[in-house]
Design an enzyme around this catalytic site. Structure first.
Site, PDB file in Angstrom:
ATOM      1  N   LYS A 212       0.834  -1.203   0.000  1.00 23.55           N
ATOM      2  CA  LYS A 212       0.000   0.000   0.000  1.00 23.55           C
ATOM      3  C   LYS A 212       0.865   1.247   0.000  1.00 23.55           C
ATOM      4  O   LYS A 212       1.861   1.317   0.729  1.00 23.55           O
ATOM      5  CB  LYS A 212      -0.919  -0.031   1.228  1.00 23.55           C
ATOM      6  CG  LYS A 212      -1.955   1.101   1.287  1.00 23.55           C
ATOM      7  CD  LYS A 212      -2.836   0.913   2.510  1.00 23.55           C
ATOM      8  CE  LYS A 212      -3.860   2.020   2.656  1.00 23.55           C
ATOM      9  NZ  LYS A 212      -4.725   1.823   3.843  1.00 23.55           N
TER      10      LYS A 212
ATOM     11  N   SER B 280      -9.472   1.977   3.168  1.00 25.13           N
ATOM     12  CA  SER B 280      -8.596   2.699   2.269  1.00 25.13           C
ATOM     13  C   SER B 280      -7.650   1.785   1.475  1.00 25.13           C
ATOM     14  O   SER B 280      -7.048   2.213   0.493  1.00 25.13           O
ATOM     15  CB  SER B 280      -7.767   3.719   3.041  1.00 25.13           C
ATOM     16  OG  SER B 280      -6.959   3.098   4.028  1.00 25.13           O
TER      17      SER B 280
ATOM     18  N   SER C  77     -10.029  -0.368   7.242  1.00 26.65           N
ATOM     19  CA  SER C  77      -9.322  -0.163   5.976  1.00 26.65           C
ATOM     20  C   SER C  77      -8.620  -1.392   5.428  1.00 26.65           C
ATOM     21  O   SER C  77      -8.166  -1.371   4.284  1.00 26.65           O
ATOM     22  CB  SER C  77      -8.317   0.990   6.115  1.00 26.65           C
ATOM     23  OG  SER C  77      -8.990   2.221   6.138  1.00 26.65           O
TER      24      SER C  77
END
Length: 493
Positions: free
Chosen positions: A78, A159, A183
């Site tokens: 990420k 996210s 997330s």
């Protein structure tokens, strides 16, 4: 070019198959890169990968012949996590478009030592989805919008949208996400993959773009519970630069070691049946999962759980205060010459670049956080939220009902992407309890509603990560539902 016809997609997938089981690391990496080019950058344009590592093939060739379960495994990271590779760490923001720090987060250094290949970075909800109350999950100024490979017109959640979508699409062996509240688990559920949010403090947060030192953690996202456990084994450990991890070495383990022999026979499981506006078909899938657990020998105990609004209220106070404090410290400590060194700088940058950074939604959470300076109110809210979620929340539910852990649907099926009104997240489980308490939370695919995946959540006590993974592995073995494969096209009735 957009692919909407099933025949066209089938032909494209046939030409870009996932790596063979006995291929070399270099072969695997090359196959992943080819698949990313065909399906992420082109074709249905999933847009899960924000940057590719130009050093990936060299790393893959260097991994050939190395021992260990992670040697040569290609992973995606990420893009709020720093790696020493020649890629920026942007958090999705154009303000950090050139933020090449040249340093590994300690968690990345541990994975690199275990032999993983860093394939690239994944897109995310900008600033980990804490900039606006009307944000679009999976959208960032740098990366654009990540799409769900099961239905390209529906949300991949956030996210960690890019990490969840990338694993589902077969762009890497596994990926890393981060979670403050939902997330990792939400995008894992909506994309039909395994996601694990470990106990806060088991994995270092150093050199990860922060929201909240009380709740932030990185965690693995993978195709199976075993793969996630292998990742966690390498990631976990104490870090002198992160005070929350002082006890991590005492709790780290080979998290994959006990999976094969794990059993749920006679284990009491707390079943959360929370009322919500979610699709009733979700609960039909949930009932089948509970029946699978019963067949595995578990004893199911219904638990009456109602969301405590005080937790949500006080969590919000904590996140606003800690975002300003933690992000200011992170930006101030960046090497080089970034254009922003504080939250105030970011707010100004977004206003100056509104056409690119705020075409769909604003930054009201940033502006609220900049004004959140009441330390006494913050400390009171933090104590209250953590007490209500931990000792008087999960711990109480476990003790009073004499259960080993809790299960619940992770979230509702993926909702349509809405650029006008933002996300439509529907909470159906108890993920916020685990997030605020800092306790482990695993989601495992349990089926789908009209082809849209749904995850089953396993939530336990602090440091009970190994047992939660074992429970998830048992369920994975006995699961009766067929897990839908990505279609790489728009959802159709």
């Amino acid at each position: 070019m957009r692919f909407t016809r099933i025949g066209a997609i089938a032909a494209l997938l046939a030409a870009t198959v996932a790596p063979a089981a006995h291929a070399t690391p270099a072969d695997d990496t090359a196959a992943y890169l080819k698949r990313i080019e065909a399906l992420d950058a082109n074709g249905p344009r999933i847009n899960a990968v924000i940057a590719l590592n130009p050093d990936a093939m060299r790393q893959a060739k260097a991994a050939e012949g190395k021992a260990g379960p992670l040697a040569g495994k290609a992973i995606l990271v990420k893009d709020n996590i720093e790696t020493a590779d020649p890629m920026p760490t942007t958090a999705g923001s154009l303000a950090l478009a050139n933020n090449v720090t040249g340093r590994d987060a300690p968690m990345i250094a541990r994975l690199r030592k275990a032999g993983v290949v860093i394939l690239g970075k994944t897109n995310l909800s900008e600033w980990a989805n804490f900039r606006s109350t009307h944000s679009i999950s999976g959208w960032s100024g740098v990366g654009g919008l990540t799409r769900n490979p099961h239905a390209t017109d529906r949300s991949a959640c956030g996210s960690s949208a890019g990490s969840g979508a990338a694993v589902a699409a077969g762009f890497a062996w596994a990926a890393i996400g981060t979670e403050t509240d939902g997330s990792i688990t939400c995008p894992a559920s909506l994309n039909g993959v395994v996601g694990f949010k470990p106990t806060v403090g088991l994995v270092s947060r150093t050199h990860i773009v922060p929201i909240s030192h009380s709740q932030d953690t990185a965690g693995p996202m993978a195709a199976t519970v075993r793969d996630a456990a292998l990742m966690l084994t390498a990631m976990a450990g104490s870090d002198p630069a992160d005070a929350a991890t002082k006890d991590a070495d005492a709790h780290k383990a080979d998290f994959a070691a006990g999976l094969d022999g794990a059993s749920l026979k006679g284990v009491r499981i707390g079943v959360i049946r929370r009322k919500s506006r979610a699709n009733p078909l979700l609960y039909d899938v949930y009932d089948k999962a509970l029946a699978d657990l019963t067949r595995a020998g578990a004893v199911l105990v219904d638990i009456d759980y109602t969301n405590n609004d005080a937790i949500d209220r006080d969590e919000f106070t904590v996140l606003l205060y800690e975002l300003r404090e933690d992000l200011n410290a992170y930006l101030a400590g960046l090497p080089g010459h970034p254009p922003v060194r504080s939250l105030a700088d970011l707010i100004a940058f977004d206003k100056a670049n509104a056409a690119a950074e705020m075409p769909w939604f604003g930054q009201e959470l940033f502006e609220m956080a900049e004004k959140a300076t009441d330390k006494a109110a913050y400390e009171k809210a933090r104590e209250n939220a953590q007490r209500l979620a931990g000792p008087e929340g999960i711990d109480r539910l476990l003790a009073e009902n004499r259960v080993a852990f809790l299960v619940a649907p992770t979230t509702a099926p993926a909702w349509p992407i809405d650029f006008v009104n933002g996300g439509h997240y529907t909470s159906v489980g108890a993920g916020t309890l685990a997030a605020v308490a800092g306790y482990p939370h695993l989601t495992v695919p349990m089926g789908d509603v009209h082809g849209l995946p749904i995850g089953l959540s396993f939530i336990g006590a602090k440091w009970d990560d190994a047992h939660i993974l074992q429970a998830g592995a048992v369920y994975e073995r006995v699961r009766s539902a067929t897990i839908a494969a990505p279609t790489f096209r728009r959802w159709e009735p």
